[in-house]
Design an enzyme around this catalytic site. Structure first.
Site, short mmCIF file in Angstrom:
data_model
loop_
_atom_site.label_atom_id
_atom_site.label_comp_id
_atom_site.label_asym_id
_atom_site.label_seq_id
_atom_site.Cartn_x
_atom_site.Cartn_y
_atom_site.Cartn_z
N LEU A 223 0.82 -1.22 0.00
CA LEU A 223 0.00 0.00 0.00
C LEU A 223 0.85 1.27 0.00
CD1 LEU A 223 -2.74 -1.01 2.61
CD2 LEU A 223 -2.79 -1.22 0.11
N ASP B 278 6.72 4.57 -5.83
CA ASP B 278 5.91 4.68 -4.61
C ASP B 278 5.99 6.07 -3.99
OD1 ASP B 278 5.48 2.01 -5.08
OD2 ASP B 278 6.14 1.32 -3.11
C1 MEV Z 1 6.70 -1.82 -4.71
O1 MEV Z 1 5.56 -1.09 -4.29
C2 MEV Z 1 6.86 -1.72 -6.19
C3 MEV Z 1 8.04 -2.50 -6.77
O2 MEV Z 1 7.96 -2.32 -8.19
C4 MEV Z 1 9.36 -2.01 -6.27
C5 MEV Z 1 9.72 -0.62 -6.77
O3 MEV Z 1 9.18 -0.15 -7.75
O4 MEV Z 1 10.61 -0.02 -6.15
C6 MEV Z 1 7.94 -3.98 -6.50
#
Ligand code: MEV
Length: 307
Positions: free
Chosen positions: A97, A143
């Site tokens: 999330l 993120d």
């Molecule tokens: C994590 O929310 C998303 C991933 O693609 C890792 C990243 O982008 O840093 C798994």
């Protein structure tokens, strides 16, 4: 007392692929982490973490949180002595999330306010990215970008990241199902890299599919063709299964969501636990899917994308 906030997020398309410079689409959700910072009456730095959580999340992430805080202080050139910090808000501290990114963003904003640094959103995003390294080593940056700017975001990692805000006609309801499993994003990302190196042909094909899919998804979102968005989310989940980042619980949540009318469903974030996102336009569809997830004993969040 100075406050800062960071949005939670879902990734609608291409988590993991985004680490390898394939475009991805994320959306902030209507849940936030709040950070409050004040001078401490006692010597040293204290943190009180009052965020709601998936049981075990905060304990599991505590050393990463410490590393992340050190990186944030360093990036902001702040001496962390004699500062008191509190984390709260309505975003569940859970895998998938954007909880780590939301806390980094909230902390950077609160510190900027407290020390009157006047940081722009761009600078907050840079600091949050440094903080994210404490949680997942080599984050793509998607993120913290969603967490800082909010809204619906097209993101492509590169020497210079491409960040584009996508506009849609109206926000869309989603239901997020929680496996209850705390996941390790670094391990999931490392696993993909290893398997990709071992099976370059197979992975090249999957990565190419992920790349062409996301352009279609962008178009579908912008033209508000939600049926198509949902179908592409289903396909994206299949690709994520193919690179080995789903798990039984996530697949079960996807199945429950689809059986109960969701027009698309996929894992969201690092996978191997964490959360599933189902596209459920309209309150009725959202409620039906959310209720079905709850009836099977999983946690659920009712929220919207594209706000
Ligand atoms: C994590 O929310 C998303 C991933 O693609 C890792 C990243 O982008 O840093 C798994």
């Amino acid at each position: 007392m100075s406050e800062g906030y960071g949005y939670g997020k879902v990734i609608l398309f291409n988590e993991h692929f985004v680490v390898h410079e394939i475009p991805a689409i994320a959306s902030a959700i209507e849940k936030k982490t709040i950070a409050n910072v004040d001078d401490s009456k006692t010597e040293g730095f204290t943190l009180s973490d009052d965020r709601p959580e998936t049981p075990g999340y905060k304990k599991e992430k505590s050393s990463q949180q410490k590393d992340s805080l050190d990186r944030i202080f360093k990036a902001m050139k702040i001496d962390e002595e004699n500062v008191r910090m509190e984390l709260s808000g309505d975003l569940l501290a859970a895998s998938g999330l954007g909880a780590s990114a939301a806390s980094c963003t909230a902390i950077a904003r609160a510190l900027s306010n407290h020390f009157e640094l006047g940081y722009t959103d761009e600078k907050i995003n840079d600091v949050a990215y440094e903080g994210e390294k404490g949680y997942h080593g080599t984050p793509s940056g998607i993120d913290n970008t969603a967490s800082t700017f909010g809204g619906l975001i097209w993101f492509k990692r590169g020497k210079q990241n491409v960040i584009e805000k996508l506009k849609i006609k109206a926000p869309v309801e989603i239901a997020i199902g929680n496996t209850g499993l705390v996941a390790n994003t670094s391990a999931a990302v490392a696993g993909v890299r290893e398997r990709k190196e071992k099976n370059p042909k197979k992975y090249e094909k999957i990565f190419n599919e992920a790349e062409s899919l996301v352009y279609g998804a962008k178009e579908a979102l912008e033209s508000y063709d939600l049926e198509k968005v949902g179908k592409l989310m289903d396909k994206n989940h299949r690709l994520l299964c193919d690179i080995g980042v789903s798990c039984e619980e996530l697949d079960l949540l996807v199945e429950i969501a689809r059986k109960n009318g969701a027009i698309g469903a996929k894992l969201t974030g690092g996978g191997l636990g964490g959360n599933m996102v189902a596209l459920t336009p309209g309150k009725d569809m959202q409620e039906k899917v959310a209720k079905a997830i709850e009836d099977k004993g999983f946690g659920v969040i009712r929220t919207r994308i594209g706000v």
